[in-house]
Design a protein around this motif. Sequence first.
Motif: not given
Length: 359
Positions: A79-83, A123-132
């Motif tokens: 979360t800290g890395l991807f917002t 590309k745009d990416i979120s913490a949820d995308d990374v966790r997936a």
Amino acid sequence: MSGKVQGAFSRLWGGKRAADQPAVETETPAAVEADALQTVADPASLTAPEEAAPVKTSWFTRLKQGLGKTSTKLTDGITGLFTKKKLEAATLDDLEDLLIEADLGIATAEKIITTLRKGRFEKDISADDVRAVLKTEVEDVLRPVAKPLVIDGKQKPHVILMVGVNGTGKTTTIGKLAAQFRAEGKKVMMAAGDTFRAAAIEQLRIWGERTGAEVVSGATGADAAGLVYDAFSRAKDAGVDILLVDTAGRLQNKEGLMEELSKVVRVLRKIDATAPHDVLLVLDATTGQNALSQVEVFRERAGVTGLVMTKLDGTARGGILVAISAKHKLPVHAIGVGESVDDLQPFDAGEFAQAIAGS
């Protein structure tokens, strides 16, 4: 598994979770004696009366709670890395460091980074995308090793040798397995092969009284190989289904102690050339990277066939199971996230990946 009889891991646990049991986790008999000295003549009576049974949460809920420290370390870092920002090279470097620090291992970390770079770079990416992605890649690593312990009906007794260093919860794991096998209706015997510690011998005796399983033990300091030989002979004569053999905890770098373990294996094979039929290494998740070397040495010296990992509820280093699986690819039969009998359950790759990714 056609033509084989599945044991408690695949039948009792495969269709339903084990019944609630009193907790016995400590290695000292004084701490367990009060609630453990209860003879169980009928395996069905292992479950407490309905009115007295505590309300238990589901296994997956307990697994998520147990892996909470590991999951929080990863998800907070992600979360800290991807917002809601683009995926850049520097961010990927930071993420790789985070994954390695969480003990997932270099190979798995690189695999996750490669997947993200291919599909989402710039590309745009979120913490949820990374966790997936984390969940998917971890599950891919773990799925091939998530295998139930199979009891082959050709051997009677089926000999399970338990090995590991001091403090992993090996003796307690044997007691939990005995309780679950007995609840399945199996005739079980336990051999107190850890003759160095009076506490380990007494602990198995207590588990024997609780479960109705016979325990073969000797005096403190007795020859372990001789005791195991006697236990195997008695188990064959008594028509025992499963013989669980405890061994002294030993550091993997102590040559003399490792040679004694090799002697136990040789003695078993004097009676049955195929024994032991399973050699389970019990690992303590809190040891982190040291568990990797334990697997390597015990596999070489004792012929380890499968793993059980305990104490996942007490560490932020639960990712080490992923690193071990990626490197050694040994079957992971069960994991433990608590003290009671039903807190030791068969390993499920999807559940573990989902819990560790915080999803």
